[in-house]
Motif scaffolding. Structure first.
Motif, PDB file in Angstrom:
ATOM      1  N   GLU A   1      46.939  38.453  35.305  1.00 58.15           N
ATOM      2  CA  GLU A   1      46.476  39.411  36.307  1.00 58.15           C
ATOM      3  C   GLU A   1      44.968  39.624  36.201  1.00 58.15           C
ATOM      4  N   ALA A   2      44.457  39.647  34.969  1.00 63.77           N
ATOM      5  CA  ALA A   2      43.019  39.829  34.767  1.00 63.77           C
ATOM      6  C   ALA A   2      42.230  38.647  35.322  1.00 63.77           C
ATOM      7  N   ARG A   3      42.734  37.434  35.138  1.00 64.39           N
ATOM      8  CA  ARG A   3      42.066  36.257  35.691  1.00 64.39           C
ATOM      9  C   ARG A   3      42.045  36.309  37.221  1.00 64.39           C
ATOM     10  N   ALA A   4      43.168  36.699  37.811  1.00 62.96           N
ATOM     11  CA  ALA A   4      43.241  36.782  39.269  1.00 62.96           C
ATOM     12  C   ALA A   4      42.283  37.852  39.789  1.00 62.96           C
ATOM     13  N   PHE A   5      42.230  38.979  39.106  1.00 64.89           N
ATOM     14  CA  PHE A   5      41.343  40.071  39.511  1.00 64.89           C
ATOM     15  C   PHE A   5      39.879  39.633  39.404  1.00 64.89           C
ATOM     16  N   ALA A   6      39.524  38.999  38.287  1.00 67.47           N
ATOM     17  CA  ALA A   6      38.146  38.542  38.103  1.00 67.47           C
ATOM     18  C   ALA A   6      37.760  37.517  39.168  1.00 67.47           C
ATOM     19  N   ASP A   7      38.677  36.614  39.505  1.00 63.90           N
ATOM     20  CA  ASP A   7      38.398  35.616  40.539  1.00 63.90           C
ATOM     21  C   ASP A   7      38.152  36.288  41.889  1.00 63.90           C
ATOM     22  N   ARG A   8      38.975  37.291  42.215  1.00 63.53           N
ATOM     23  CA  ARG A   8      38.804  37.984  43.498  1.00 63.53           C
ATOM     24  C   ARG A   8      37.491  38.747  43.559  1.00 63.53           C
ATOM     25  N   GLN A   9      37.059  39.262  42.385  1.00 61.61           N
ATOM     26  CA  GLN A   9      35.818  40.026  42.330  1.00 61.61           C
ATOM     27  C   GLN A   9      34.582  39.130  42.207  1.00 61.61           C
ATOM     28  N   GLY A  10      34.789  37.861  41.874  1.00 59.57           N
ATOM     29  CA  GLY A  10      33.663  36.964  41.673  1.00 59.57           C
ATOM     30  C   GLY A  10      32.998  37.125  40.323  1.00 59.57           C
ATOM     31  N   TYR A  11      33.746  37.637  39.323  1.00 57.79           N
ATOM     32  CA  TYR A  11      33.193  37.823  37.992  1.00 57.79           C
ATOM     33  C   TYR A  11      33.269  36.525  37.197  1.00 57.79           C
ATOM     34  N   SER A  12      32.250  36.295  36.385  1.00 57.06           N
ATOM     35  CA  SER A  12      32.250  35.169  35.453  1.00 57.06           C
ATOM     36  C   SER A  12      32.674  35.690  34.081  1.00 57.06           C
ATOM     37  N   VAL A  13      33.761  35.170  33.535  1.00 57.22           N
ATOM     38  CA  VAL A  13      34.332  35.679  32.290  1.00 57.22           C
ATOM     39  C   VAL A  13      34.494  34.538  31.291  1.00 57.22           C
ATOM     40  N   ASP A  14      34.122  34.787  30.047  1.00 58.24           N
ATOM     41  CA  ASP A  14      34.339  33.830  28.963  1.00 58.24           C
ATOM     42  C   ASP A  14      35.775  34.020  28.465  1.00 58.24           C
ATOM     43  N   TRP A  15      36.707  33.294  29.064  1.00 58.69           N
ATOM     44  CA  TRP A  15      38.118  33.493  28.760  1.00 58.69           C
ATOM     45  C   TRP A  15      38.476  33.035  27.359  1.00 58.69           C
ATOM     46  N   ASP A  16      37.737  32.102  26.804  1.00 58.96           N
ATOM     47  CA  ASP A  16      38.001  31.692  25.422  1.00 58.96           C
ATOM     48  C   ASP A  16      37.772  32.865  24.469  1.00 58.96           C
ATOM     49  N   SER A  17      36.703  33.631  24.718  1.00 59.82           N
ATOM     50  CA  SER A  17      36.432  34.809  23.888  1.00 59.82           C
ATOM     51  C   SER A  17      37.482  35.882  24.112  1.00 59.82           C
ATOM     52  N   VAL A  18      37.919  36.042  25.357  1.00 61.09           N
ATOM     53  CA  VAL A  18      38.947  37.033  25.673  1.00 61.09           C
ATOM     54  C   VAL A  18      40.230  36.737  24.912  1.00 61.09           C
ATOM     55  N   GLU A  19      40.612  35.477  24.867  1.00 62.23           N
ATOM     56  CA  GLU A  19      41.861  35.101  24.202  1.00 62.23           C
ATOM     57  C   GLU A  19      41.821  35.374  22.704  1.00 62.23           C
ATOM     58  N   ARG A  20      40.615  35.472  22.123  1.00 60.32           N
ATOM     59  CA  ARG A  20      40.504  35.729  20.687  1.00 60.32           C
ATOM     60  C   ARG A  20      40.549  37.219  20.350  1.00 60.32           C
ATOM     61  N   LEU A  21      40.471  38.079  21.357  1.00 61.34           N
ATOM     62  CA  LEU A  21      40.496  39.517  21.115  1.00 61.34           C
ATOM     63  C   LEU A  21      41.890  39.968  20.700  1.00 61.34           C
ATOM     64  N   ASP A  22      41.956  40.956  19.807  1.00 62.61           N
ATOM     65  CA  ASP A  22      43.249  41.557  19.503  1.00 62.61           C
ATOM     66  C   ASP A  22      43.674  42.411  20.707  1.00 62.61           C
ATOM     67  N   ASP A  23      44.948  42.788  20.756  1.00 63.72           N
ATOM     68  CA  ASP A  23      45.497  43.478  21.912  1.00 63.72           C
ATOM     69  C   ASP A  23      44.763  44.789  22.206  1.00 63.72           C
ATOM     70  N   ARG A  24      44.493  45.571  21.173  1.00 63.46           N
ATOM     71  CA  ARG A  24      43.859  46.876  21.384  1.00 63.46           C
ATOM     72  C   ARG A  24      42.438  46.721  21.921  1.00 63.46           C
ATOM     73  N   SER A  25      41.681  45.797  21.362  1.00 63.78           N
ATOM     74  CA  SER A  25      40.315  45.582  21.852  1.00 63.78           C
ATOM     75  C   SER A  25      40.321  45.097  23.291  1.00 63.78           C
ATOM     76  N   LEU A  26      41.282  44.244  23.627  1.00 60.89           N
ATOM     77  CA  LEU A  26      41.367  43.720  24.986  1.00 60.89           C
ATOM     78  C   LEU A  26      41.685  44.831  25.987  1.00 60.89           C
TER      79      LEU A  26
ATOM     80  N   LEU B   1      46.973  49.333  33.697  1.00 64.65           N
ATOM     81  CA  LEU B   1      45.856  48.437  34.015  1.00 64.65           C
ATOM     82  C   LEU B   1      46.278  47.361  35.006  1.00 64.65           C
ATOM     83  N   VAL B   2      47.443  46.781  34.789  1.00 64.76           N
ATOM     84  CA  VAL B   2      47.943  45.754  35.697  1.00 64.76           C
ATOM     85  C   VAL B   2      48.115  46.338  37.099  1.00 64.76           C
ATOM     86  N   GLN B   3      48.696  47.530  37.198  1.00 68.80           N
ATOM     87  CA  GLN B   3      48.883  48.178  38.500  1.00 68.80           C
ATOM     88  C   GLN B   3      47.547  48.444  39.186  1.00 68.80           C
TER      89      GLN B   3
END
Length: 203
Positions: A127-152, A183-185
């Protein structure tokens, strides 16, 4: 556990536990608050007012922050980084002589060991990837995947471009799982488009 807190009521500025919030302090009353905090325990608390007017009633839940990096300027202003430590529930506002407001608050416990299920984490990231794409945000998804759940979850809650009421609702959720679901909602709601135009629907 109850605690006396010096508060910085600021609409739209929401701090989450484990996150950092940069602040530029220029009003005399808040410069005094920072100076007092540096002498005392380096703690100030962020909480949103219910209306964007001076002295407005406060929302029920905020977040205590510890002053980390700080730069004192020659004219008395400060640049600082506030590090979120714990959420609190407002019990009452205190009658004080200081120019800044103070409250009595209950410190809310945080389950730092709570995690998301694999399905929850995967669904959130999609959902976060879809939201970022719709907003036109550039995101380092490799770094996102390394975050623990709480930090994310807390990090996205703090920086996402939602309105103040939505940010407040996220802060008031009791568990990490509830915050993830909300957050998803919110991403689904704020990421909707009008017709064929790529316009985010904010209302």
């Amino acid at each position: 556990m109850t605690k006396r807190l010096s508060i910085f009521p600021l609409t739209g500025a929401v701090l989450f536990p484990g996150m950092q919030l940069p602040l530029h302090i220029f009003e005399p009353r808040y410069r005094a608050m920072v100076a007092d905090a540096m002498i005392r325990d380096r703690q100030i608390a962020m909480i949103q007012p219910q209306r964007a007017v001076d002295g407005a009633p406060l929302f029920e839940v905020g977040c205590v922050g510890r002053i980390g990096e700080i730069q004192a300027m020659d004219d008395g202003r400060y640049n600082l980084i506030l590090e979120g430590t714990s959420r609190f529930r407002l019990l009452r506002e205190l009658d004080v002589a200081t120019a800044y407001r103070q409250v009595e608050a209950e410190i809310l416990p945080e389950d730092e060991n709570e995690t998301l299920t694999h399905a929850q984490r995967g669904g959130f990231e999609r959902e976060a990837r879809a939201f970022a794409d719709r907003q036109g945000y550039s995101v380092d998804w490799d770094s996102v995947e390394r975050l623990d759940d709480r930090s994310l979850i807390n990090g996205v809650s703090q920086i996402a471009p939602f309105d103040p009421a939505s940010k407040q609702a996220l802060l008031e959720t009791e568990t990490l799982n509830e915050r993830c679901e909300l957050l998803v909602q919110l991403m689904q709601f704020f990421g909707r488009t009008d017709g064929d135009e790529d316009i985010v629907t904010l209302q």
